[in-house]
Design a protein around this motif. Structure first.
Motif, PDB file in Angstrom:
ATOM      1  N   LEU A  60      41.604  36.029  33.161  1.00  0.00           N
ATOM      2  CA  LEU A  60      41.602  36.598  34.509  1.00  0.00           C
ATOM      3  C   LEU A  60      42.960  37.231  34.783  1.00  0.00           C
ATOM      4  N   LEU A  61      42.940  38.526  35.159  1.00  0.00           N
ATOM      5  CA  LEU A  61      44.209  39.220  35.439  1.00  0.00           C
ATOM      6  C   LEU A  61      44.571  39.145  36.920  1.00  0.00           C
ATOM      7  N   GLY A  62      43.561  39.091  37.765  1.00  0.00           N
ATOM      8  CA  GLY A  62      43.842  39.032  39.194  1.00  0.00           C
ATOM      9  C   GLY A  62      42.575  39.156  40.022  1.00  0.00           C
ATOM     10  N   ARG A  63      42.762  38.995  41.318  1.00  0.00           N
ATOM     11  CA  ARG A  63      41.629  39.120  42.249  1.00  0.00           C
ATOM     12  C   ARG A  63      41.957  40.160  43.303  1.00  0.00           C
ATOM     13  N   GLY A  64      40.979  40.992  43.644  1.00  0.00           N
ATOM     14  CA  GLY A  64      41.169  41.987  44.689  1.00  0.00           C
ATOM     15  C   GLY A  64      40.164  41.748  45.799  1.00  0.00           C
ATOM     16  N   ALA A  65      40.098  42.697  46.726  1.00  0.00           N
ATOM     17  CA  ALA A  65      39.207  42.550  47.870  1.00  0.00           C
ATOM     18  C   ALA A  65      37.736  42.562  47.440  1.00  0.00           C
ATOM     19  N   PHE A  66      37.417  43.244  46.327  1.00  0.00           N
ATOM     20  CA  PHE A  66      36.006  43.418  45.975  1.00  0.00           C
ATOM     21  C   PHE A  66      35.570  42.614  44.756  1.00  0.00           C
ATOM     22  N   GLU A  68      36.916  40.306  40.861  1.00  0.00           N
ATOM     23  CA  GLU A  68      37.940  39.814  39.936  1.00  0.00           C
ATOM     24  C   GLU A  68      38.167  40.815  38.811  1.00  0.00           C
ATOM     25  N   VAL A  69      39.394  40.804  38.283  1.00  0.00           N
ATOM     26  CA  VAL A  69      39.738  41.717  37.194  1.00  0.00           C
ATOM     27  C   VAL A  69      40.078  40.868  35.962  1.00  0.00           C
ATOM     28  N   TYR A  70      39.397  41.177  34.835  1.00  0.00           N
ATOM     29  CA  TYR A  70      39.602  40.422  33.596  1.00  0.00           C
ATOM     30  C   TYR A  70      40.139  41.348  32.511  1.00  0.00           C
ATOM     31  N   LEU A  81      41.202  46.742  27.583  1.00  0.00           N
ATOM     32  CA  LEU A  81      41.016  47.408  28.868  1.00  0.00           C
ATOM     33  C   LEU A  81      41.072  46.347  29.965  1.00  0.00           C
ATOM     34  N   ALA A  82      41.024  46.788  31.210  1.00  0.00           N
ATOM     35  CA  ALA A  82      40.858  45.852  32.321  1.00  0.00           C
ATOM     36  C   ALA A  82      39.442  46.057  32.853  1.00  0.00           C
ATOM     37  N   ALA A  83      38.746  44.944  33.103  1.00  0.00           N
ATOM     38  CA  ALA A  83      37.358  45.015  33.587  1.00  0.00           C
ATOM     39  C   ALA A  83      37.306  44.440  35.001  1.00  0.00           C
ATOM     40  N   LYS A  84      37.025  45.315  35.952  1.00  0.00           N
ATOM     41  CA  LYS A  84      36.946  44.892  37.353  1.00  0.00           C
ATOM     42  C   LYS A  84      35.491  44.556  37.657  1.00  0.00           C
ATOM     43  N   GLN A  85      35.223  43.320  38.044  1.00  0.00           N
ATOM     44  CA  GLN A  85      33.832  42.889  38.239  1.00  0.00           C
ATOM     45  C   GLN A  85      33.522  42.741  39.726  1.00  0.00           C
ATOM     46  N   PHE A 135      35.467  49.660  34.083  1.00  0.00           N
ATOM     47  CA  PHE A 135      36.457  49.572  33.015  1.00  0.00           C
ATOM     48  C   PHE A 135      37.584  50.570  33.264  1.00  0.00           C
ATOM     49  N   VAL A 136      38.805  50.043  33.300  1.00  0.00           N
ATOM     50  CA  VAL A 136      39.967  50.908  33.500  1.00  0.00           C
ATOM     51  C   VAL A 136      41.034  50.563  32.463  1.00  0.00           C
ATOM     52  N   GLU A 137      41.980  51.470  32.348  1.00  0.00           N
ATOM     53  CA  GLU A 137      43.116  51.264  31.440  1.00  0.00           C
ATOM     54  C   GLU A 137      43.822  49.947  31.795  1.00  0.00           C
ATOM     55  N   PHE A 138      44.159  49.157  30.773  1.00  0.00           N
ATOM     56  CA  PHE A 138      44.892  47.907  30.998  1.00  0.00           C
ATOM     57  C   PHE A 138      46.365  48.227  31.203  1.00  0.00           C
ATOM     58  N   MET A 139      46.930  47.763  32.313  1.00  0.00           N
ATOM     59  CA  MET A 139      48.346  47.979  32.617  1.00  0.00           C
ATOM     60  C   MET A 139      49.069  46.648  32.402  1.00  0.00           C
ATOM     61  N   PRO A 140      49.686  46.443  31.233  1.00  0.00           N
ATOM     62  CA  PRO A 140      50.265  45.144  30.909  1.00  0.00           C
ATOM     63  C   PRO A 140      51.339  44.664  31.884  1.00  0.00           C
ATOM     64  N   GLY A 141      52.046  45.583  32.537  1.00  0.00           N
ATOM     65  CA  GLY A 141      53.151  45.151  33.413  1.00  0.00           C
ATOM     66  C   GLY A 141      52.730  44.715  34.797  1.00  0.00           C
ATOM     67  N   VAL A 142      51.437  44.896  35.125  1.00  0.00           N
ATOM     68  CA  VAL A 142      50.985  44.611  36.496  1.00  0.00           C
ATOM     69  C   VAL A 142      51.052  43.104  36.746  1.00  0.00           C
ATOM     70  N   PRO A 143      51.774  42.665  37.820  1.00  0.00           N
ATOM     71  CA  PRO A 143      51.828  41.227  38.087  1.00  0.00           C
ATOM     72  C   PRO A 143      50.448  40.685  38.445  1.00  0.00           C
ATOM     73  N   THR A 144      50.133  39.464  37.964  1.00  0.00           N
ATOM     74  CA  THR A 144      48.817  38.884  38.259  1.00  0.00           C
ATOM     75  C   THR A 144      48.810  38.380  39.698  1.00  0.00           C
ATOM     76  N   SER A 145      47.636  38.436  40.327  1.00  0.00           N
ATOM     77  CA  SER A 145      47.528  37.974  41.721  1.00  0.00           C
ATOM     78  C   SER A 145      46.515  36.853  41.833  1.00  0.00           C
TER      79      SER A 145
HETATM   80  N1  LIG Z   1      44.347  48.063  35.261  1.00  0.00           N
HETATM   81  C1  LIG Z   1      44.855  46.834  35.422  1.00  0.00           C
HETATM   82  N2  LIG Z   1      45.621  46.266  34.464  1.00  0.00           N
HETATM   83  C2  LIG Z   1      46.139  45.025  34.622  1.00  0.00           C
HETATM   84  N3  LIG Z   1      45.906  44.252  35.724  1.00  0.00           N
HETATM   85  C3  LIG Z   1      45.158  44.772  36.705  1.00  0.00           C
HETATM   86  C4  LIG Z   1      44.583  46.076  36.614  1.00  0.00           C
HETATM   87  N4  LIG Z   1      43.864  46.315  37.732  1.00  0.00           N
HETATM   88  C5  LIG Z   1      43.996  45.220  38.483  1.00  0.00           C
HETATM   89  N5  LIG Z   1      44.759  44.282  37.894  1.00  0.00           N
HETATM   90  C6  LIG Z   1      45.116  42.939  38.425  1.00  0.00           C
HETATM   91  O1  LIG Z   1      44.049  42.496  39.253  1.00  0.00           O
HETATM   92  C7  LIG Z   1      44.498  42.352  40.612  1.00  0.00           C
HETATM   93  C8  LIG Z   1      43.395  42.791  41.548  1.00  0.00           C
HETATM   94  O2  LIG Z   1      43.200  44.169  41.374  1.00  0.00           O
HETATM   95  P1  LIG Z   1      42.185  44.987  42.283  1.00  0.00           P
HETATM   96  O3  LIG Z   1      42.290  46.419  41.906  1.00  0.00           O
HETATM   97  O4  LIG Z   1      40.831  44.350  42.242  1.00  0.00           O
HETATM   98  O5  LIG Z   1      42.700  44.689  43.733  1.00  0.00           O
HETATM   99  P2  LIG Z   1      43.849  45.319  44.582  1.00  0.00           P
HETATM  100  O6  LIG Z   1      44.838  46.015  43.679  1.00  0.00           O
HETATM  101  O7  LIG Z   1      44.350  44.230  45.463  1.00  0.00           O
HETATM  102  O8  LIG Z   1      43.106  46.410  45.401  1.00  0.00           O
HETATM  103  P3  LIG Z   1      41.745  46.299  46.267  1.00  0.00           P
HETATM  104  O9  LIG Z   1      41.374  44.867  46.411  1.00  0.00           O
HETATM  105  O10 LIG Z   1      42.129  46.930  47.560  1.00  0.00           O
HETATM  106  O11 LIG Z   1      40.748  47.081  45.473  1.00  0.00           O
HETATM  107  C9  LIG Z   1      45.775  43.169  40.700  1.00  0.00           C
HETATM  108  O12 LIG Z   1      46.619  42.675  41.686  1.00  0.00           O
HETATM  109  C10 LIG Z   1      46.355  42.997  39.301  1.00  0.00           C
HETATM  110  O13 LIG Z   1      47.025  41.749  39.205  1.00  0.00           O
END
Ligand SMILES: Nc1ncnc2c1ncn2[C@@H]1O[C@H](COP(=O)(O)OP(=O)(O)OP(=O)(O)O)[C@@H](O)[C@H]1O
Length: 145
Positions: A60-66, A68-70, A81-85, A135-145
Motif C-alpha cells: 500500500l502506497l497511500g490512501r486518497g479521497a477516492f 487506495e493506491v498500491y 506502476l502505481a495502481a489506484k483502486q 494505472f499510473v506511473e510510479f513516483m518513488p519519491g512520493v511520501p506515503t499517506s
Molecule cells: N503515482 C504514485 N506513485 C507513488 N505513490 C503514489 C502515487 N499516486 C499516489 N500515491 C500515494 O497514494 C496517496 C494517495 O494518492 P491519491 O492520488 O489517491 O490521493 P490524493 O493525492 O490525496 O488526491 P485525491 O484524494 O484528491 O485524489 C498519495 O498521498 C501517495 O502517498
C-alpha cells in the motif's frame, strides 16, 4: 521478505481492461504545430500506453479521497506502476455512470506525455471485486499517506 510475498497475482480473466485508443497523440499536436518542438523533452513512454494485463499487487502506497493506491508489478513488462483502486457498486446505475466517466477521463490523460505530468497507463474494471483500478506511473519519491 522474499519477493514473491510482496505481490498478489491478479489473473487477467478477472479484469476488463479499458485500452481503447483515442487518435490524437502528443506527436500529432507537434505535427500540427500546437506544441513547440523544444517545450517538452521526451521520456521513454510508449506511444500508446496500455494498462497491464497480468500484474501483481504490491504494498500500500497511500490512501486518497477516492480509494487506495498500491504498488503494482506488471508481469509482462517488468515495469512498476502505481495502481489506484476506486471501489464502486456495479449494481448502481449512478455510480456505474461515474465509473464510465472516470474511464473516459483516464483515456484522455493517457495521451498526455510530459516529464512533469504523471503518466496514465489506463484502467481496468473488476466487477467481482467491485473496483476500478487506474494505472499510473510510479513516483518513488512520493511520501506515503
Ligand atoms: N503515482 C504514485 N506513485 C507513488 N505513490 C503514489 C502515487 N499516486 C499516489 N500515491 C500515494 O497514494 C496517496 C494517495 O494518492 P491519491 O492520488 O489517491 O490521493 P490524493 O493525492 O490525496 O488526491 P485525491 O484524494 O484528491 O485524489 C498519495 O498521498 C501517495 O502517498
Amino acid at each position: 521478505m522474499p519477493q514473491e510475498n510482496l505481490f498478489q497475482l491478479v489473473p487477467s480473466s478477472q479484469t476488463r481492461s479499458y485500452n481503447g485508443d483515442s487518435t490524437l497523440q502528443y506527436s500529432d499536436l507537434r505535427t500540427l504545430g500546437r506544441v513547440p518542438e523544444k517545450s517538452c523533452p521526451r521520456r521513454e513512454v510508449p506511444r500508446s500506453p496500455q494498462a497491464p494485463v497480468n500484474w501483481r499487487q504490491g504494498k500500500l502506497l497511500g490512501r486518497g479521497a477516492f480509494g487506495e493506491v498500491y504498488l503494482c508489478y506488471d508481469a509482462d513488462t517488468g515495469r512498476e506502476l502505481a495502481a489506484k483502486q476506486v471501489p464502486f457498486d456495479p449494481d448502481c446505475q449512478e455510480t456505474s455512470k461515474e465509473v464510465n466517466a472516470l474511464e473516459c477521463e483516464v483515456q484522455l490523460l493517457k495521451n498526455l506525455h510530459h516529464e512533469r505530468i504523471v503518466q496514465y497507463y489506463g484502467s481496468s474494471r473488476d466487477l467481482e471485486k467491485r473496483k476500478l483500478t487506474i494505472f499510473v506511473e510510479f513516483m518513488p519519491g512520493v511520501p506515503t499517506s
